[in-house]
Design an enzyme around this catalytic site. Structure first.
Site, PDB file in Angstrom:
ATOM      1  N   SER A 207       0.836  -1.204   0.000  1.00 30.75           N
ATOM      2  CA  SER A 207       0.000   0.000   0.000  1.00 30.75           C
ATOM      3  C   SER A 207       0.872   1.256   0.000  1.00 30.75           C
ATOM      4  CB  SER A 207      -0.948  -0.040   1.200  1.00 30.75           C
ATOM      5  OG  SER A 207      -1.978   0.916   1.086  1.00 30.75           O
ATOM      6  N   ASP A 234      -0.899  -5.162  -3.226  1.00 31.54           N
ATOM      7  CA  ASP A 234      -2.284  -4.688  -3.179  1.00 31.54           C
ATOM      8  C   ASP A 234      -2.447  -3.175  -3.278  1.00 31.54           C
ATOM      9  OD1 ASP A 234      -4.916  -5.680  -3.169  1.00 31.54           O
ATOM     10  OD2 ASP A 234      -5.228  -4.862  -1.176  1.00 31.54           O
ATOM     11  N   HIS A 371      -7.105  -6.733   2.346  1.00 32.43           N
ATOM     12  CA  HIS A 371      -6.056  -5.790   1.977  1.00 32.43           C
ATOM     13  C   HIS A 371      -4.712  -6.175   2.586  1.00 32.43           C
ATOM     14  CE1 HIS A 371      -4.127  -2.105   0.827  1.00 32.43           C
ATOM     15  NE2 HIS A 371      -4.030  -1.660   2.059  1.00 32.43           N
TER      16      HIS A 371
END
EC number: 3.1.1.89
Length: 422
Positions: A207, A234, A371
């Site tokens: 991220s 992700d 996530h």
């Protein structure tokens, strides 16, 4: 941003349960959870909580020690930053790596040889916003197991997160792209000061952490470090930028505080924020801190009671767009192997879609994860990373021409650059 896209993002959000754990009872006294004195290796341990779950819930939500997953920890204070970073690492086993350098010939008579760095290889991990280096703890253990100890793992708490401290509190929330990049480079250069004596470094960012990692790869290569590959977990620039208007809404749905560390672990598991209980037990205690008591301004004054978030993510809003703008382009331009791992069928933006069709990077999609895919399925991700590493550091060894002398007959062995070297 279209209403359809907005609804699709909101529908992915977990239905958050009440903050209070089911066994919480106002009439019962709450015993404090004392943290054991930190050992010389710098890894703090928590005693098992005495407040257990109800008789209907046999799951253990007590915190786990980082020493179960990493071999050692260190406090690193680069002179160029105001931060003292908490770094966790498991070094590679160099003796194993040297014995597994080659493979037997295949049906064609050709064989491949694993390019080895005599100083080993490290997977260097940068976490996302609001997380900590211990989110990679189960992954570190799985990488060691599945890679037979050949690959080491290094993770750290970035500025304003986890156990990392900042001399000037006003700089805690300076999480701009340039600051994150500067901090990341400083840690690498502090841990491995001589590029010629440094192990090979596979850079991984989740991220927010993808931004400094992708930007650091070419800078480290210019300094002489060997970077065989870059891994992004992700995050897709197009989707991330479009989702930014929803971030405040997402953050507002989180509880502002928890009654205890166990309460926080329980919430993360039952809300599906983290789908792996073991990972939550080691990572969650490091993303919360004791709330300041009414009689003291010191957050450590009440270690077993009310807990609040370690990082004020809303306060970092000015930097959100800077994390993701240009990420796809920088990722595709890195001069090393590239791996993008997504949770579910995440849509690619235009640049990544074109890049995938041109074979510029490897794309892996993991199912049944959220996530925090590195926490939800560390074994699956570790297998992907080990395969990625081996695939991109093997070279084909061609036999000499008939009647021609071998490479060692004249002038010694042929010199081949390491993958990731410039």
């Amino acid at each position: 941003m279209s209403d359809m896209f907005r609804k699709s993002v909101l529908n992915k959000l977990p239905h958050l349960p009440p903050t209070r754990a089911p066994w919480a009872d106002e009439s019962e006294p709450i015993e404090e959870i004392d943290e054991e004195d930190e050992q010389l290796d710098g890894i703090g341990e928590f005693k098992p909580a005495t407040m257990g779950p109800s008789k209907h819930d046999t799951q253990d939500y007590s915190p786990l020690s980082a020493s179960t997953f990493f071999a050692q920890a260190a406090e690193v204070q680069p002179p160029s930053t105001p931060c003292t970073f908490r770094v966790y690492l498991t070094p590679p086993n160099l003796s194993i790596a040297s014995t597994n350098a080659g493979t037997p010939p295949g049906p064609s008579g050709l064989r491949t040889q694993q390019q080895t760095n005599r100083h080993g290889t490290y997977l260097v991990c940068h976490h996302g916003g609001g997380a900590s280096g211990l989110g990679f703890a189960p992954l570190a253990r799985e990488v060691k197991a599945k890679g037979n100890g050949e690959m080491g793992v290094l993770a750290f708490d970035c500025r304003g997160h986890g156990k990392t401290s900042t001399s000037d509190p006003n700089l805690e929330l300076d999480l701009s792209h340039d600051t994150l990049l500067s901090d990341f480079m400083a840690i690498i250069e502090m841990m491995f000061p001589d590029p010629k004596e440094s192990p090979s470094l596979i850079l991984l960012g989740h991220s927010m952490g993808a931004a400094p990692v992708v930007s650091a790869a070419p800078e480290l290569q210019k300094k002489g470090y060997t970077i065989p590959g870059v891994v992004v977990l992700d995050v897709v620039e197009g989707t991330a930028v479009e989702s930014l208007p929803l971030m405040k809404s997402v953050l507002s749905k989180r509880p502002e505080s928890f009654r205890s560390v166990i309460d926080a672990i329980y919430w993360h598991v039952t809300s599906n924020s983290i789908r792996n209980v073991e990972s939550a037990r080691v990572s969650v205690p490091h993303i919360i801190v004791p709330a300041p008591s009414s009689s003291s301004s010191d957050p450590s004054a009440n270690p077993g009671g009310k807990q609040v978030w370690r990082t004020n993510l809303v306060g970092t809003e000015p930097y959100w767009e800077g994390w993701y703008k240009g990420l796809s382009q920088r990722f595709l331009r890195t001069k090393c192997a590239r791996l993008l791992v997504l949770a579910g069928q995440e849509r690619l933006d235009r640049e990544l879609m074109v890049g995938q069709m041109q074979g510029k990077f490897q794309l892996e999609v993991m199912s049944d994860v959220g996530h925090y895919l590195h926490e939800d399925n560390p074994a699956g991700l570790a297998a992907t990373l080990i395969t990625f590493w081996h695939r991109n550091t093997r070279v084909l060894v061609l036999p000499p021409k008939i009647g021609a002398p071998g490479p060692g007959a004249r002038g010694g062995p042929v010199e081949v650059k390491q993958v990731g070297q410039q």
